[in-house]
Design a protein around this motif. Structure first.
Motif, PDB file in Angstrom:
ATOM      1  N   GLN A  64     -34.626  26.778  27.894  1.00 42.84           N
ATOM      2  CA  GLN A  64     -35.184  25.601  28.555  1.00 42.84           C
ATOM      3  C   GLN A  64     -36.702  25.690  28.515  1.00 42.84           C
ATOM      4  OE1 GLN A  64     -33.378  25.777  32.477  1.00 42.84           O
ATOM      5  NE2 GLN A  64     -31.843  24.255  31.886  1.00 42.84           N
ATOM      6  N   VAL A  65     -37.348  24.610  28.087  1.00 43.94           N
ATOM      7  CA  VAL A  65     -38.807  24.623  27.990  1.00 43.94           C
ATOM      8  C   VAL A  65     -39.402  23.367  28.616  1.00 43.94           C
ATOM      9  CG1 VAL A  65     -38.944  26.076  25.931  1.00 43.94           C
ATOM     10  CG2 VAL A  65     -38.763  23.594  25.674  1.00 43.94           C
TER      11      VAL A  65
ATOM     12  N   PRO B 270     -35.771  11.498  28.936  1.00 44.25           N
ATOM     13  CA  PRO B 270     -34.648  12.121  29.649  1.00 44.25           C
ATOM     14  C   PRO B 270     -33.383  11.282  29.561  1.00 44.25           C
ATOM     15  CG  PRO B 270     -36.277  11.251  31.188  1.00 44.25           C
ATOM     16  CD  PRO B 270     -36.901  11.186  29.831  1.00 44.25           C
ATOM     17  N   ASN B 271     -32.235  11.953  29.572  1.00 41.62           N
ATOM     18  CA  ASN B 271     -30.950  11.260  29.484  1.00 41.62           C
ATOM     19  C   ASN B 271     -30.740  10.369  30.706  1.00 41.62           C
ATOM     20  OD1 ASN B 271     -30.603  12.908  27.235  1.00 41.62           O
ATOM     21  ND2 ASN B 271     -29.298  14.366  28.308  1.00 41.62           N
ATOM     22  N   ASN B 272     -30.122   9.207  30.488  1.00 43.22           N
ATOM     23  CA  ASN B 272     -29.718   8.348  31.593  1.00 43.22           C
ATOM     24  C   ASN B 272     -28.442   7.609  31.202  1.00 43.22           C
ATOM     25  OD1 ASN B 272     -30.456   5.894  30.164  1.00 43.22           O
ATOM     26  ND2 ASN B 272     -32.581   6.395  30.621  1.00 43.22           N
ATOM     27  N   ASP B 273     -27.938   6.783  32.117  1.00 47.00           N
ATOM     28  CA  ASP B 273     -26.633   6.149  31.916  1.00 47.00           C
ATOM     29  C   ASP B 273     -26.694   4.824  31.167  1.00 47.00           C
ATOM     30  OD1 ASP B 273     -25.368   8.220  33.268  1.00 47.00           O
ATOM     31  OD2 ASP B 273     -25.577   7.244  35.218  1.00 47.00           O
ATOM     32  N   TYR B 274     -27.896   4.310  30.897  1.00 42.33           N
ATOM     33  CA  TYR B 274     -27.962   2.981  30.291  1.00 42.33           C
ATOM     34  C   TYR B 274     -28.680   2.970  28.943  1.00 42.33           C
ATOM     35  CZ  TYR B 274     -32.276   3.368  33.049  1.00 42.33           C
ATOM     36  OH  TYR B 274     -33.444   3.822  33.631  1.00 42.33           O
ATOM     37  N   PHE B 275     -28.980   4.155  28.394  1.00 39.07           N
ATOM     38  CA  PHE B 275     -29.530   4.262  27.050  1.00 39.07           C
ATOM     39  C   PHE B 275     -28.729   5.290  26.252  1.00 39.07           C
ATOM     40  CE2 PHE B 275     -34.131   3.025  28.321  1.00 39.07           C
ATOM     41  CZ  PHE B 275     -33.865   1.702  28.037  1.00 39.07           C
TER      42      PHE B 275
ATOM     43  N   SER C 297     -39.139  22.482  16.661  1.00 44.72           N
ATOM     44  CA  SER C 297     -39.348  23.571  15.690  1.00 44.72           C
ATOM     45  C   SER C 297     -38.032  24.035  15.095  1.00 44.72           C
ATOM     46  CB  SER C 297     -40.086  24.737  16.354  1.00 44.72           C
ATOM     47  OG  SER C 297     -41.422  24.387  16.611  1.00 44.72           O
ATOM     48  N   GLY C 298     -37.185  23.081  14.760  1.00 45.51           N
ATOM     49  CA  GLY C 298     -35.916  23.366  14.089  1.00 45.51           C
ATOM     50  C   GLY C 298     -34.771  23.711  15.010  1.00 45.51           C
ATOM     51  N   LEU C 299     -35.020  23.881  16.306  1.00 47.63           N
ATOM     52  CA  LEU C 299     -33.957  24.210  17.255  1.00 47.63           C
ATOM     53  C   LEU C 299     -33.382  22.912  17.827  1.00 47.63           C
ATOM     54  CD1 LEU C 299     -35.499  27.244  19.182  1.00 47.63           C
ATOM     55  CD2 LEU C 299     -34.139  27.234  17.081  1.00 47.63           C
ATOM     56  N   LYS C 300     -32.074  22.764  17.694  1.00 47.82           N
ATOM     57  CA  LYS C 300     -31.411  21.529  18.108  1.00 47.82           C
ATOM     58  C   LYS C 300     -31.501  21.316  19.610  1.00 47.82           C
ATOM     59  CE  LYS C 300     -26.958  19.104  17.944  1.00 47.82           C
ATOM     60  NZ  LYS C 300     -25.535  19.195  17.504  1.00 47.82           N
ATOM     61  N   ILE C 301     -31.835  20.078  19.997  1.00 46.06           N
ATOM     62  CA  ILE C 301     -31.896  19.730  21.416  1.00 46.06           C
ATOM     63  C   ILE C 301     -30.488  19.491  21.950  1.00 46.06           C
ATOM     64  CG2 ILE C 301     -32.601  17.954  23.054  1.00 46.06           C
ATOM     65  CD1 ILE C 301     -35.181  17.694  21.551  1.00 46.06           C
ATOM     66  N   ILE C 302     -30.177  20.150  23.066  1.00 44.70           N
ATOM     67  CA  ILE C 302     -28.879  20.002  23.707  1.00 44.70           C
ATOM     68  C   ILE C 302     -28.935  18.966  24.819  1.00 44.70           C
ATOM     69  CG2 ILE C 302     -27.073  21.188  25.019  1.00 44.70           C
ATOM     70  CD1 ILE C 302     -27.931  23.765  23.580  1.00 44.70           C
ATOM     71  N   SER C 303     -29.986  19.021  25.629  1.00 43.01           N
ATOM     72  CA  SER C 303     -30.131  18.042  26.710  1.00 43.01           C
ATOM     73  C   SER C 303     -31.603  17.876  27.073  1.00 43.01           C
ATOM     74  CB  SER C 303     -29.338  18.460  27.953  1.00 43.01           C
ATOM     75  OG  SER C 303     -29.923  19.594  28.568  1.00 43.01           O
ATOM     76  N   ILE C 304     -31.896  16.734  27.684  1.00 42.88           N
ATOM     77  CA  ILE C 304     -33.253  16.426  28.143  1.00 42.88           C
ATOM     78  C   ILE C 304     -33.117  15.880  29.561  1.00 42.88           C
ATOM     79  CG2 ILE C 304     -35.390  15.191  27.656  1.00 42.88           C
ATOM     80  CD1 ILE C 304     -34.115  14.690  24.809  1.00 42.88           C
ATOM     81  N   GLU C 305     -33.714  16.556  30.529  1.00 41.98           N
ATOM     82  CA  GLU C 305     -33.590  16.164  31.927  1.00 41.98           C
ATOM     83  C   GLU C 305     -34.966  16.067  32.576  1.00 41.98           C
ATOM     84  OE1 GLU C 305     -29.674  18.145  33.653  1.00 41.98           O
ATOM     85  OE2 GLU C 305     -30.936  19.642  32.647  1.00 41.98           O
ATOM     86  N   GLU C 306     -35.062  15.197  33.565  1.00 44.25           N
ATOM     87  CA  GLU C 306     -36.302  15.075  34.325  1.00 44.25           C
ATOM     88  C   GLU C 306     -36.106  15.658  35.714  1.00 44.25           C
ATOM     89  OE1 GLU C 306     -39.863  11.880  35.172  1.00 44.25           O
ATOM     90  OE2 GLU C 306     -37.867  11.125  34.668  1.00 44.25           O
ATOM     91  N   LYS C 307     -36.956  16.620  36.079  1.00 41.89           N
ATOM     92  CA  LYS C 307     -36.902  17.231  37.399  1.00 41.89           C
ATOM     93  C   LYS C 307     -38.327  17.393  37.925  1.00 41.89           C
ATOM     94  CE  LYS C 307     -32.581  19.808  36.736  1.00 41.89           C
ATOM     95  NZ  LYS C 307     -31.934  21.158  36.745  1.00 41.89           N
TER      96      LYS C 307
ATOM     97  N   HIS D  47     -36.528  20.408  28.412  1.00 38.13           N
ATOM     98  CA  HIS D  47     -35.823  20.341  27.147  1.00 38.13           C
ATOM     99  C   HIS D  47     -34.969  21.595  27.001  1.00 38.13           C
ATOM    100  CE1 HIS D  47     -39.739  18.355  26.897  1.00 38.13           C
ATOM    101  NE2 HIS D  47     -39.254  17.548  25.960  1.00 38.13           N
ATOM    102  N   THR D  48     -33.684  21.435  26.794  1.00 38.87           N
ATOM    103  CA  THR D  48     -32.799  22.572  26.537  1.00 38.87           C
ATOM    104  C   THR D  48     -32.422  22.570  25.056  1.00 38.87           C
ATOM    105  OG1 THR D  48     -31.883  22.459  28.776  1.00 38.87           O
ATOM    106  CG2 THR D  48     -30.643  23.719  27.148  1.00 38.87           C
ATOM    107  N   VAL D  49     -32.680  23.684  24.390  1.00 41.57           N
ATOM    108  CA  VAL D  49     -32.417  23.782  22.954  1.00 41.57           C
ATOM    109  C   VAL D  49     -31.483  24.962  22.677  1.00 41.57           C
ATOM    110  CG1 VAL D  49     -34.646  22.766  22.363  1.00 41.57           C
ATOM    111  CG2 VAL D  49     -34.404  25.261  22.489  1.00 41.57           C
ATOM    112  N   LYS D  50     -30.871  24.934  21.505  1.00 39.96           N
ATOM    113  CA  LYS D  50     -30.019  26.027  21.050  1.00 39.96           C
ATOM    114  C   LYS D  50     -30.881  27.038  20.305  1.00 39.96           C
ATOM    115  CE  LYS D  50     -25.806  27.713  20.468  1.00 39.96           C
ATOM    116  NZ  LYS D  50     -24.938  28.079  21.617  1.00 39.96           N
TER     117      LYS D  50
END
Length: 209
Positions: free
Chosen positions: A29-30, A39-44, A52-62, A68-71
């Motif tokens: 997580q960075v 950030p992810n939401n329910d209407y988009f 840098s080549g690492l796949k994004i798993i999720s994007i959240e706002e806190k 950003h969470t990457v593999k």
């Protein structure tokens, strides 16, 4: 953190620096000094891409930060962000079309509670407590007129303005010109209790339909 997606939503590649990071097994997580990822939401549709080549798993706002969470794990603090364009363009098209719809709608009808929903991969406009008759031909004609005029759109501090037609509250991404929506068509409308749900298509979906 600079949320570049708000004012520059069509940028797909930038450089950024890692402000903080935390590893959790194979994932990292960075928080970055700036980002183009929304950030992810329910209407988009969800943003996708890589850092840098690492796949994004999720994007959240806190707490006003984008996490950003990457593999995988990063080797450097300076990173390259790449946003896959397809979902971003769909989100831009449909939210801008929704904004234009709201402006036109408010010129003819009194109801103010209007939402954009994503249901089963379909974009729906829900008008709460709507007891009038919606003239779909009038709405389509007026919206497509605005699109054809290539009017500039300004998005600032949660207010989106299309001069001289008016302004609406909007805290999400949108195009900077009405012409980029390309076209608007209502597919269906149905009453659900006191609400009216309107399914519509715009942009490439309209051209390819």
């Amino acid at each position: 953190m600079q949320k570049l997606y708000l004012n520059y939503p069509e940028i797909t590649d930038i450089k950024a620096n890692i402000v903080s990071r935390r590893s959790n097994g194979d994932n990292t997580q960075v928080i970055l000094d700036r980002t183009i990822f929304m950030p992810n939401n329910d209407y988009f549709l969800k943003d996708s891409g890589n850092i840098s080549g690492l796949k994004i798993i999720s994007i959240e706002e806190k707490r006003d930060n984008i996490i950003h969470t990457v593999k995988g794990k990063f080797q450097k603090s300076a990173v390259n962000l790449h946003l896959d364009k397809a979902n971003r363009m769909i989100n831009l098209t449909y939210n801008t079309a929704f904004i234009i719809f709201k402006l036109v709608f408010q010129s003819f009808y009194l109801s103010k509670d209007i939402k954009l929903l994503l249901l089963d991969d379909k974009f729906i406009i829900r008008i709460n407590n709507f007891y009038d008759f919606l003239d779909t031909n009038l709405m389509e004609d007026q919206i497509n007129f605005l699109i054809s005029k290539a009017v500039q759109i300004e998005n600032n501090s949660g207010i989106t303005s299309i001069y001289p037609f008016g302004e609406v509250i909007n805290n999400d991404i949108c195009f900077d010109n009405t012409s980029k929506v390309r076209g608007f068509k209502i597919i269906s409308s149905q009453n659900i209790g006191n609400d009216l749900d309107i399914e519509f298509i715009a942009g490439d979906d309209l051209i390819n339909n």
